[in-house]
Design a protein around this motif. Sequence first.
Motif, PDB file in Angstrom:
ATOM      1  N   MET A   1       0.840  -1.205   0.000  1.00 39.49           N
ATOM      2  CA  MET A   1       0.000   0.000   0.000  1.00 39.49           C
ATOM      3  C   MET A   1       0.875   1.255   0.000  1.00 39.49           C
ATOM      4  N   LYS A   2       1.981   1.234   0.743  1.00 45.29           N
ATOM      5  CA  LYS A   2       2.887   2.394   0.767  1.00 45.29           C
ATOM      6  C   LYS A   2       3.505   2.622  -0.608  1.00 45.29           C
ATOM      7  N   ILE A   3       3.903   1.539  -1.253  1.00 46.85           N
ATOM      8  CA  ILE A   3       4.500   1.657  -2.585  1.00 46.85           C
ATOM      9  C   ILE A   3       3.468   2.153  -3.586  1.00 46.85           C
ATOM     10  N   LEU A   4       2.262   1.635  -3.500  1.00 45.81           N
ATOM     11  CA  LEU A   4       1.181   2.076  -4.385  1.00 45.81           C
ATOM     12  C   LEU A   4       0.900   3.563  -4.197  1.00 45.81           C
ATOM     13  N   MET A   5       0.802   4.006  -2.955  1.00 47.46           N
ATOM     14  CA  MET A   5       0.522   5.421  -2.680  1.00 47.46           C
ATOM     15  C   MET A   5       1.669   6.306  -3.163  1.00 47.46           C
ATOM     16  N   ALA A   6       2.906   5.862  -2.953  1.00 46.80           N
ATOM     17  CA  ALA A   6       4.060   6.646  -3.413  1.00 46.80           C
ATOM     18  C   ALA A   6       4.027   6.799  -4.931  1.00 46.80           C
ATOM     19  N   GLY A   7       3.694   5.728  -5.629  1.00 45.98           N
ATOM     20  CA  GLY A   7       3.598   5.790  -7.091  1.00 45.98           C
ATOM     21  C   GLY A   7       2.484   6.712  -7.555  1.00 45.98           C
ATOM     22  N   LEU A   8       1.336   6.641  -6.881  1.00 43.33           N
ATOM     23  CA  LEU A   8       0.212   7.511  -7.256  1.00 43.33           C
ATOM     24  C   LEU A   8       0.545   8.979  -6.989  1.00 43.33           C
ATOM     25  N   ILE A   9       1.210   9.239  -5.875  1.00 41.55           N
ATOM     26  CA  ILE A   9       1.575  10.632  -5.561  1.00 41.55           C
ATOM     27  C   ILE A   9       2.599  11.141  -6.565  1.00 41.55           C
ATOM     28  N   LYS A  10       3.541  10.294  -6.964  1.00 43.20           N
ATOM     29  CA  LYS A  10       4.524  10.711  -7.963  1.00 43.20           C
ATOM     30  C   LYS A  10       3.832  11.041  -9.289  1.00 43.20           C
ATOM     31  N   ARG A  11       2.871  10.213  -9.690  1.00 42.68           N
ATOM     32  CA  ARG A  11       2.102  10.503 -10.899  1.00 42.68           C
ATOM     33  C   ARG A  11       1.327  11.813 -10.745  1.00 42.68           C
ATOM     34  N   ALA A  12       0.770  12.045  -9.556  1.00 40.66           N
ATOM     35  CA  ALA A  12       0.009  13.275  -9.323  1.00 40.66           C
ATOM     36  C   ALA A  12       0.914  14.502  -9.420  1.00 40.66           C
ATOM     37  N   VAL A  13       2.133  14.415  -8.897  1.00 43.02           N
ATOM     38  CA  VAL A  13       3.076  15.537  -8.983  1.00 43.02           C
ATOM     39  C   VAL A  13       3.347  15.874 -10.445  1.00 43.02           C
ATOM     40  N   ILE A  14       3.612  14.862 -11.245  1.00 41.09           N
ATOM     41  CA  ILE A  14       3.887  15.075 -12.666  1.00 41.09           C
ATOM     42  C   ILE A  14       2.664  15.667 -13.361  1.00 41.09           C
ATOM     43  N   ASP A  15       1.482  15.166 -13.029  1.00 45.10           N
ATOM     44  CA  ASP A  15       0.247  15.679 -13.636  1.00 45.10           C
ATOM     45  C   ASP A  15       0.015  17.141 -13.261  1.00 45.10           C
ATOM     46  N   VAL A  16       0.251  17.486 -12.018  1.00 43.37           N
ATOM     47  CA  VAL A  16       0.064  18.866 -11.569  1.00 43.37           C
ATOM     48  C   VAL A  16       1.034  19.787 -12.304  1.00 43.37           C
ATOM     49  N   GLN A  17       2.278  19.360 -12.453  1.00 39.06           N
ATOM     50  CA  GLN A  17       3.256  20.174 -13.172  1.00 39.06           C
ATOM     51  C   GLN A  17       2.835  20.371 -14.630  1.00 39.06           C
ATOM     52  N   ARG A  18       2.344  19.318 -15.254  1.00 43.07           N
ATOM     53  CA  ARG A  18       1.861  19.433 -16.631  1.00 43.07           C
ATOM     54  C   ARG A  18       0.660  20.375 -16.712  1.00 43.07           C
ATOM     55  N   ALA A  19      -0.232  20.299 -15.727  1.00 46.63           N
ATOM     56  CA  ALA A  19      -1.409  21.176 -15.716  1.00 46.63           C
ATOM     57  C   ALA A  19      -0.988  22.635 -15.602  1.00 46.63           C
ATOM     58  N   PHE A  20      -0.010  22.923 -14.731  1.00 50.73           N
ATOM     59  CA  PHE A  20       0.488  24.294 -14.603  1.00 50.73           C
ATOM     60  C   PHE A  20       1.081  24.763 -15.926  1.00 50.73           C
ATOM     61  N   GLN A  21       1.847  23.906 -16.557  1.00 50.00           N
ATOM     62  CA  GLN A  21       2.487  24.276 -17.812  1.00 50.00           C
ATOM     63  C   GLN A  21       1.445  24.559 -18.894  1.00 50.00           C
TER      64      GLN A  21
END
Length: 136
Positions: free
Chosen positions: A10-30
């Motif tokens: 579950m920790k690994i899954l959450m870390a992966g989802l948060i990493k994807r969310a960070v990338i998505d947020v950066q793309r949204a800002f761009q």
Amino acid sequence: MFSPEDPNGMKILMAGLIKRAVIDVQRAFQIREEKPPLQQLVNKGTVGEDLLDKLVHAEQELDAEINEVRTRALASGERSESSVLPSGASLSERQIFCERSEHHIKAGRTRATPLIPSSLSHPASLFRPLTHARTF
């Protein structure tokens, strides 16, 4: 593959989802920063509409990616869905702040320009679906 029933999985899954969310947020800002100037250039006839169409297509892909992250977070647990995207936005904001602070220090500037873009002052606005019809 890690199982959500396993605490480490579950920790690994959450870390992966948060990493994807960070990338998505950066793309949204761009995308949100680049779309208005591009629309102006298209309106003036300086660039073709094909570039704007590509940006709209990227915006739609990003919307699908954010929805997929939400869906996977929801499937992993009811608390997860409500924390993954805000955590991603927070980490993205911190990363941008650190990068800009470092840039200002290297350039020997004082804090005359804002370190955090105004679009980050309300990161919750990133979580509404992006559509090509919306202007920013």
